[in-house]
Write an enzyme that holds these catalytic residues in place. Structure first.
Site, mmCIF file in Angstrom:
data_model
loop_
_atom_site.group_PDB
_atom_site.id
_atom_site.type_symbol
_atom_site.label_atom_id
_atom_site.label_comp_id
_atom_site.label_asym_id
_atom_site.label_seq_id
_atom_site.Cartn_x
_atom_site.Cartn_y
_atom_site.Cartn_z
ATOM 1 N N SER A 75 5.360 2.530 133.675
ATOM 2 C CA SER A 75 4.466 1.906 132.687
ATOM 3 C C SER A 75 4.325 2.862 131.510
ATOM 4 C CB SER A 75 3.087 1.673 133.303
ATOM 5 O OG SER A 75 2.144 1.369 132.295
ATOM 6 N N TYR A 118 -3.854 5.464 137.860
ATOM 7 C CA TYR A 118 -2.734 4.531 137.663
ATOM 8 C C TYR A 118 -1.669 5.185 136.774
ATOM 9 C CZ TYR A 118 -0.121 0.444 136.069
ATOM 10 O OH TYR A 118 0.887 -0.436 135.761
HETATM 11 P P1 NAP Z 1 1.264 -8.643 139.718
HETATM 12 O O1 NAP Z 1 1.463 -9.929 138.985
HETATM 13 O O2 NAP Z 1 -0.098 -8.296 140.214
HETATM 14 O O3 NAP Z 1 2.289 -8.598 140.945
HETATM 15 C C1 NAP Z 1 2.275 -7.544 141.836
HETATM 16 C C2 NAP Z 1 3.251 -7.829 142.964
HETATM 17 O O4 NAP Z 1 3.150 -6.775 143.918
HETATM 18 C C3 NAP Z 1 2.936 -9.124 143.680
HETATM 19 O O5 NAP Z 1 4.128 -9.750 144.074
HETATM 20 C C4 NAP Z 1 2.160 -8.669 144.908
HETATM 21 O O6 NAP Z 1 2.370 -9.610 145.942
HETATM 22 C C5 NAP Z 1 2.848 -7.327 145.198
HETATM 23 N N1 NAP Z 1 1.984 -6.417 145.933
HETATM 24 C C6 NAP Z 1 0.725 -6.011 145.607
HETATM 25 N N2 NAP Z 1 0.230 -5.219 146.569
HETATM 26 C C7 NAP Z 1 1.189 -5.134 147.537
HETATM 27 C C8 NAP Z 1 1.270 -4.489 148.783
HETATM 28 N N3 NAP Z 1 0.250 -3.773 149.267
HETATM 29 N N4 NAP Z 1 2.405 -4.612 149.507
HETATM 30 C C9 NAP Z 1 3.437 -5.352 149.048
HETATM 31 N N5 NAP Z 1 3.417 -5.983 147.859
HETATM 32 C C10 NAP Z 1 2.309 -5.889 147.128
HETATM 33 O O7 NAP Z 1 1.729 -7.410 138.848
HETATM 34 P P2 NAP Z 1 2.894 -7.210 137.760
HETATM 35 O O8 NAP Z 1 2.252 -7.112 136.449
HETATM 36 O O9 NAP Z 1 3.995 -8.173 137.983
HETATM 37 O O10 NAP Z 1 3.325 -5.735 138.166
HETATM 38 C C11 NAP Z 1 4.604 -5.386 138.635
HETATM 39 C C12 NAP Z 1 4.820 -3.919 138.318
HETATM 40 O O11 NAP Z 1 4.803 -3.739 136.909
HETATM 41 C C13 NAP Z 1 3.748 -2.982 138.869
HETATM 42 O O12 NAP Z 1 4.360 -1.808 139.366
HETATM 43 C C14 NAP Z 1 2.897 -2.662 137.670
HETATM 44 O O13 NAP Z 1 2.243 -1.419 137.784
HETATM 45 C C15 NAP Z 1 3.957 -2.661 136.579
HETATM 46 N N6 NAP Z 1 3.426 -2.860 135.225
HETATM 47 C C16 NAP Z 1 2.765 -3.990 134.891
HETATM 48 C C17 NAP Z 1 2.239 -4.122 133.614
HETATM 49 C C18 NAP Z 1 1.486 -5.352 133.174
HETATM 50 O O14 NAP Z 1 0.823 -5.295 132.124
HETATM 51 N N7 NAP Z 1 1.562 -6.459 133.897
HETATM 52 C C19 NAP Z 1 2.404 -3.091 132.670
HETATM 53 C C20 NAP Z 1 3.088 -1.941 133.056
HETATM 54 C C21 NAP Z 1 3.609 -1.833 134.328
HETATM 55 P P3 NAP Z 1 1.404 -9.912 147.190
HETATM 56 O O15 NAP Z 1 0.018 -10.043 146.684
HETATM 57 O O16 NAP Z 1 2.008 -11.183 147.728
HETATM 58 O O17 NAP Z 1 1.607 -8.775 148.135
#
Ligand code: NAP
Length: 260
Positions: A140, A153
């Site tokens: 990130s 984070y």
């Molecule tokens: P999201 O929509 O909340 O999705 C997170 C995913 O991780 C879901 O599929 C969730 O599925 C899974 N997950 C959460 N806890 C888990 C656990 N304990 N075990 C296994 N799976 C788990 O988030 P996202 O935005 O797509 O984020 C994906 C990545 O991008 C993350 O690493 C995040 O830090 C990074 N990121 C996101 C942003 C942003 O603004 N969205 C910015 C920078 C970086 P379940 O609930 O089904 O387990």
């Protein structure tokens, strides 16, 4: 057409991970989808099989539980068809450091750091032995910016960037490609899950745009891909300045200013 390799994606039930799943299915790759929510994984898997004629396995796992993590590690170690690991599962947290509990801090580290490092470690020896494959790690921009007030984070995401840079040095001579992707704010469920209200935030990136941009970097075999960064030269300047430190850091002599 189904290729002979498959892609294991963590956090594939929604958001960035589900979008990667769709994009790699579109490219003809078979998939192994990992997350906790089996119902959502099954629904995505059924749709991707139908729309893209690829094989999709669902591997439900809570990556903060060591028994579940061991199952995913075993799959990465033993399944020779998996040539790409996408370490995408991650979580954020609301509140300042002093408002967060030790258990909350530990949980973010368990998912964003421990699971990612263990899964990379499970697959890397096999990929290095085969002389091919890829590891995509979702970091990130927060990992570059303590100023964004997300200390734990951000620290986990700095770890992901550093690990990716280190693995690149070790694994690229062995034919394994490592990519760190640094999204900025992107519309997914991560904010709701963390209890962070984004209604007052500036506009964020759409998840489709983010993943398509990350894949442009992937196809170019970039080490660090920062889709929101408008001026690529700024990252290059930072990395060049960091590298200029290296010879200065490896000194036996105490620096003049620290001499008693
Ligand atoms: P999201 O929509 O909340 O999705 C997170 C995913 O991780 C879901 O599929 C969730 O599925 C899974 N997950 C959460 N806890 C888990 C656990 N304990 N075990 C296994 N799976 C788990 O988030 P996202 O935005 O797509 O984020 C994906 C990545 O991008 C993350 O690493 C995040 O830090 C990074 N990121 C996101 C942003 C942003 O603004 N969205 C910015 C920078 C970086 P379940 O609930 O089904 O387990």
């Amino acid at each position: 057409m189904t290729t002979s390799t498959s892609v294991l994606i963590t956090g594939a039930s929604t958001g960035i991970g589900a979008t990667y799943a769709e994009r790699f299915a579109r490219r003809g790759h078979d998939l192994v989808l990992v997350a906790r929510d089996k119902v959502r994984l099954d629904a995505l898997a059924a749709r991707l099989r139908l729309e893209h004629a690829v094989a999709v396995d669902v591997l439900p796992a809570d990556l903060t539980k060591s028994s579940d993590l061991l199952l995913v590690e075993a799959r990465l170690r033993d399944d020779e068809r998996i040539a790409t690991l996408i370490n995408n599962a991650g979580m954020a947290q609301s509140g300042s450091f002093i408002e967060q509990t030790p258990d909350q801090v530990e949980r973010v580290i368990a998912l964003n750091i421990t699971a990612l490092a263990r899964l990379s470690n499970a697959v890397a020896p096999r990929l290095a032995g085969a002389g091919k494959g890829a590891i995509i790690n979702i970091s990130s921009v927060v990992g570059l910016a303590p100023e964004f007030n997300m200390s734990v984070y951000g620290a986990t995401k700095a770890f992901v960037l550093f690990l990716s840079q280190g693995l690149h040095l070790e694994l690229s001579p062995k034919g394994v490609y490592v990519q760190a992707v640094l999204p900025a704010g992107t519309y997914t469920e991560i904010w709701d899950r963390a209890g962070i209200d984004i209604s007052a935030y500036a506009e964020m990136m759409k998840v489709d745009d983010l993943v398509d941009a990350a894949l442009v970097g992937f196809d170019r075999r970039e080490l660090v891909t920062i889709p929101p960064l408008q001026t690529a030269a700024r990252w290059d300047a930072l990395d060049t300045a960091r590298q200029a430190l290296l010879s200065d850091l490896q000194q036996a002599k105490v620096a003049e200013r620290y001499r008693p």
